[in-house]
Design a protein around this motif. Structure first.
Motif, PDB file in Angstrom:
ATOM      1  N   LEU A 103       8.553   3.373 -10.518  1.00 14.72           N
ATOM      2  CA  LEU A 103       7.234   3.560  -9.919  1.00 14.72           C
ATOM      3  C   LEU A 103       7.316   3.854  -8.423  1.00 14.72           C
ATOM      4  CD1 LEU A 103       5.327   0.682 -11.753  1.00 14.72           C
ATOM      5  CD2 LEU A 103       5.194   3.132 -12.237  1.00 14.72           C
ATOM      6  N   GLN A 104       8.541   3.866  -7.908  1.00 11.73           N
ATOM      7  CA  GLN A 104       8.776   4.123  -6.486  1.00 11.73           C
ATOM      8  C   GLN A 104       8.079   3.103  -5.594  1.00 11.73           C
ATOM      9  OE1 GLN A 104      10.880   6.770  -4.882  1.00 11.73           O
ATOM     10  NE2 GLN A 104      11.668   6.180  -6.882  1.00 11.73           N
ATOM     11  N   ILE A 105       8.057   1.849  -6.057  1.00 10.15           N
ATOM     12  CA  ILE A 105       7.524   0.775  -5.214  1.00 10.15           C
ATOM     13  C   ILE A 105       8.612  -0.250  -4.936  1.00 10.15           C
ATOM     14  CG2 ILE A 105       5.096   1.082  -5.793  1.00 10.15           C
ATOM     15  CD1 ILE A 105       5.343  -1.100  -7.850  1.00 10.15           C
ATOM     16  N   HIS A 106       9.866   0.219  -4.971  1.00 12.64           N
ATOM     17  CA  HIS A 106      10.975  -0.623  -4.537  1.00 12.64           C
ATOM     18  C   HIS A 106      11.148  -0.510  -3.026  1.00 12.64           C
ATOM     19  CE1 HIS A 106      12.574   3.403  -4.850  1.00 12.64           C
ATOM     20  NE2 HIS A 106      13.695   3.049  -4.241  1.00 12.64           N
ATOM     21  N   LYS A 107      10.429   0.425  -2.423  1.00 15.87           N
ATOM     22  CA  LYS A 107      10.468   0.608  -0.977  1.00 15.87           C
ATOM     23  C   LYS A 107       9.030   0.675  -0.466  1.00 15.87           C
ATOM     24  CE  LYS A 107      10.893   5.589  -1.758  1.00 15.87           C
ATOM     25  NZ  LYS A 107      11.736   6.786  -1.558  1.00 15.87           N
ATOM     26  N   LEU A 108       8.858   0.507   0.819  1.00 17.83           N
ATOM     27  CA  LEU A 108       7.526   0.481   1.409  1.00 17.83           C
ATOM     28  C   LEU A 108       6.800   1.803   1.206  1.00 17.83           C
ATOM     29  CD1 LEU A 108       5.437  -0.977   3.229  1.00 17.83           C
ATOM     30  CD2 LEU A 108       6.567   0.112   5.180  1.00 17.83           C
ATOM     31  N   GLN A 109       5.546   1.713   0.762  1.00 19.06           N
ATOM     32  CA  GLN A 109       4.687   2.883   0.626  1.00 19.06           C
ATOM     33  C   GLN A 109       3.542   2.751   1.627  1.00 19.06           C
ATOM     34  OE1 GLN A 109       4.913   5.629  -0.913  1.00 19.06           O
ATOM     35  NE2 GLN A 109       5.959   5.470  -2.867  1.00 19.06           N
ATOM     36  N   PRO A 110       3.587   3.509   2.728  1.00 17.81           N
ATOM     37  CA  PRO A 110       2.480   3.451   3.695  1.00 17.81           C
ATOM     38  C   PRO A 110       1.246   4.159   3.157  1.00 17.81           C
ATOM     39  CG  PRO A 110       4.076   5.107   4.355  1.00 17.81           C
ATOM     40  CD  PRO A 110       4.657   4.424   3.146  1.00 17.81           C
ATOM     41  N   ILE A 111       0.085   3.598   3.453  1.00 20.97           N
ATOM     42  CA  ILE A 111      -1.178   4.139   2.933  1.00 20.97           C
ATOM     43  C   ILE A 111      -2.186   4.258   4.065  1.00 20.97           C
ATOM     44  CG2 ILE A 111      -3.103   3.725   1.344  1.00 20.97           C
ATOM     45  CD1 ILE A 111      -1.219   2.068  -0.373  1.00 20.97           C
ATOM     46  N   LEU A 112      -2.917   5.360   4.080  1.00 18.95           N
ATOM     47  CA  LEU A 112      -4.047   5.517   4.985  1.00 18.95           C
ATOM     48  C   LEU A 112      -5.307   5.055   4.259  1.00 18.95           C
ATOM     49  CD1 LEU A 112      -3.362   9.129   6.365  1.00 18.95           C
ATOM     50  CD2 LEU A 112      -2.425   6.946   7.174  1.00 18.95           C
ATOM     51  N   LEU A 113      -6.133   4.270   4.929  1.00 17.44           N
ATOM     52  CA  LEU A 113      -7.403   3.813   4.363  1.00 17.44           C
ATOM     53  C   LEU A 113      -8.524   4.507   5.119  1.00 17.44           C
ATOM     54  CD1 LEU A 113      -9.171   2.026   2.579  1.00 17.44           C
ATOM     55  CD2 LEU A 113      -8.795   0.145   4.190  1.00 17.44           C
ATOM     56  N   ILE A 114      -9.340   5.247   4.388  1.00 17.57           N
ATOM     57  CA  ILE A 114     -10.424   6.008   5.001  1.00 17.57           C
ATOM     58  C   ILE A 114     -11.749   5.378   4.596  1.00 17.57           C
ATOM     59  CG2 ILE A 114     -11.462   8.290   5.282  1.00 17.57           C
ATOM     60  CD1 ILE A 114      -8.780   9.456   4.276  1.00 17.57           C
ATOM     61  N   GLY A 115     -12.440   4.821   5.571  1.00 20.47           N
ATOM     62  CA  GLY A 115     -13.707   4.145   5.319  1.00 20.47           C
ATOM     63  C   GLY A 115     -13.634   2.673   5.682  1.00 20.47           C
ATOM     64  N   ALA A 116     -14.367   2.264   6.708  1.00 21.35           N
ATOM     65  CA  ALA A 116     -14.340   0.876   7.166  1.00 21.35           C
ATOM     66  C   ALA A 116     -15.646   0.168   6.852  1.00 21.35           C
ATOM     67  CB  ALA A 116     -14.045   0.821   8.668  1.00 21.35           C
ATOM     68  N   GLY A 117     -16.220   0.503   5.690  1.00 24.47           N
ATOM     69  CA  GLY A 117     -17.407  -0.206   5.229  1.00 24.47           C
ATOM     70  C   GLY A 117     -17.014  -1.492   4.506  1.00 24.47           C
TER      71      GLY A 117
END
Length: 222
Positions: free
Chosen positions: A87-101
């Motif tokens: 699943l390719q989650i053996h390493k860090l997956q950076p994520i952008l979060l759009i929306g601060a509601g």
């Protein structure tokens, strides 16, 4: 002797989405078992813990090579590591979060992401009243700076927690900034170029399905 292909060296067959969804269930189960100091497990026990049949479990794993040993079962730590790598989650997956509601704030605070190597590395919004405020250890950044910010972060995943009217523009901006996978919470279809993957999360859809099943259960009980 035939060598079993590794997840990184051999092309994977086209895997059904339900199989990938079930892999996350197996992974969660294995993490819990490892924390409980369980070292080996059988497919029958996987069925007991997850309610997914042993046959389905074995079929799901078969897409990715050979697992376990007959008569011995599966090493919990080894299987957890292999599924995480698939699943390719053996390493860090950076994520952008759009929306601060409200939804975005809840997602930013959710501790389960970091447990599986997902980390929200930047939070964006277009509301001038929110930009610059610090929440959950992150500054809310101007939406228009996404491309500039992601040059350094190199995130390829983004979560859209925006209103329907803003979803397509948010998706376009994320894609232009280097994102190739989107998790969309807005109840609308998105137009994306080839090579970009979108997963839609609809609370209304899930509740409607539950409502239907609830009604059917009540009918059968009459």
């Amino acid at each position: 002797m035939v060598q079993t292909p590794t997840e990184e060296s051999a092309p994977l067959p086209k895997v059904p989405i339900p199989t990938l969804e079930r892999l996350t269930t197996y992974l969660r189960c294995l993490v819990d078992l490892g924390a409980s100091d369980v070292h080996t497990i059988s497919s029958a026990q996987i069925e007991q813990y997850t309610s997914i049949s042993a046959a389905q479990f074995r079929k799901d794993l078969s897409y990715f090579g050979e697992f376990g040993k007959p008569g011995v079962g599966y090493q919990v730590a080894e299987l957890e590591a292999r599924i995480a790598r698939i699943l390719q989650i053996h390493k860090l997956q950076p994520i952008l979060l759009i929306g601060a509601g409200n939804l975005g704030m809840a997602l930013a605070a959710y501790p389960g992401l970091t447990e599986h190597k997902f980390r929200i590395v930047a939070l964006f919004d277009s509301d001038p009243n929110k930009i610059g405020k610090r929440v959950h250890g992150m500054d809310i950044i101007d939406f228009n700076r996404m491309g500039e910010i992601n040059i350094a972060l190199q995130a390829q995943m983004a979560i859209l927690a925006v209103p329907t009217s803003a979803a397509q523009a948010a998706a376009d901006c994320a894609i232009q900034s280097g994102v190739r996978a989107l998790l969309n919470f807005a109840p609308t279809a998105l137009k994306v170029p080839p090579g970009v993957v979108v997963r839609h999360v609809s609370f209304l859809q899930e509740l409607a399905v539950l409502s239907y099943h609830l009604t059917e259960t009540e009918k059968r009980g009459q």
